[in-house]
Scaffold this motif. Structure first.
Motif, PDB file in Angstrom:
ATOM      1  N   ARG A  47      11.815  19.728  20.041  1.00 49.80           N
ATOM      2  CA  ARG A  47      11.383  20.260  18.742  1.00 49.80           C
ATOM      3  C   ARG A  47      10.114  19.564  18.267  1.00 49.80           C
ATOM      4  O   ARG A  47       9.163  20.207  17.821  1.00 49.80           O
ATOM      5  N   GLU A  48      10.079  18.244  18.392  1.00 48.75           N
ATOM      6  CA  GLU A  48       8.904  17.482  17.979  1.00 48.75           C
ATOM      7  C   GLU A  48       7.724  17.773  18.908  1.00 48.75           C
ATOM      8  O   GLU A  48       6.584  17.882  18.456  1.00 48.75           O
ATOM      9  N   ARG A  51       6.245  20.994  17.772  1.00 48.10           N
ATOM     10  CA  ARG A  51       5.473  20.818  16.540  1.00 48.10           C
ATOM     11  C   ARG A  51       4.096  20.226  16.845  1.00 48.10           C
ATOM     12  O   ARG A  51       3.065  20.713  16.373  1.00 48.10           O
ATOM     13  N   ARG A  52       4.070  19.184  17.666  1.00 46.24           N
ATOM     14  CA  ARG A  52       2.794  18.538  18.018  1.00 46.24           C
ATOM     15  C   ARG A  52       1.919  19.458  18.864  1.00 46.24           C
ATOM     16  O   ARG A  52       0.695  19.473  18.716  1.00 46.24           O
ATOM     17  N   HIS A  54       1.778  22.692  18.703  1.00 47.49           N
ATOM     18  CA  HIS A  54       1.162  23.670  17.805  1.00 47.49           C
ATOM     19  C   HIS A  54       0.009  23.072  17.002  1.00 47.49           C
ATOM     20  O   HIS A  54      -0.931  23.780  16.648  1.00 47.49           O
ATOM     21  N   GLN A  55       0.070  21.784  16.730  1.00 50.85           N
ATOM     22  CA  GLN A  55      -1.053  21.128  16.045  1.00 50.85           C
ATOM     23  C   GLN A  55      -2.286  21.105  16.944  1.00 50.85           C
ATOM     24  O   GLN A  55      -3.409  21.271  16.475  1.00 50.85           O
TER      25      GLN A  55
END
Length: 91
Positions: A47-48, A51-52, A54-55
């Motif tokens: 999950r993390e 998120r990263r 997508h950044q």
């Protein structure tokens, strides 16, 4: 999984860790259309990582996989409801 995808003529970048995957995504010359990641991993979880990722690359498609049921990973807060998820074993 990497071997199967290569046999199907996909170009595959394999990473031994979430940090290694992020390093690949930071390289301008690496064309990446899809990130395939496990949900449960040591260090940075899937999950993390998503998120990263997508950044670094907004719009990157992410496909998660897990040996746990969809219900278990969503209700334990490991994934948001509605994400793309493959349950292992994969045939």
């Amino acid at each position: 999984m990497s071997d199967v995808l290569r046999d199907l003529n996909y170009r595959v970048f394999s990473a031994r860790s979430a940090q290694a995957a992020l390093t690949i995504l930071l390289q301008d010359d690496s064309k990446v259309d899809l990130l395939l990641t496990d949900v449960v991993m040591p260090g940075i979880n899937g999950r993390e990582l998503g998120r990263r990722a997508h950044q670094i690359r907004p719009g990157l498609k992410i496909l998660y996989m897990t040996g746990y049921s969809r219900n278990a990973v969503v209700h334990q807060g490991k994934l948001d409801e509605g994400v793309n998820l493959l349950e292992k074993p994969i045939s």
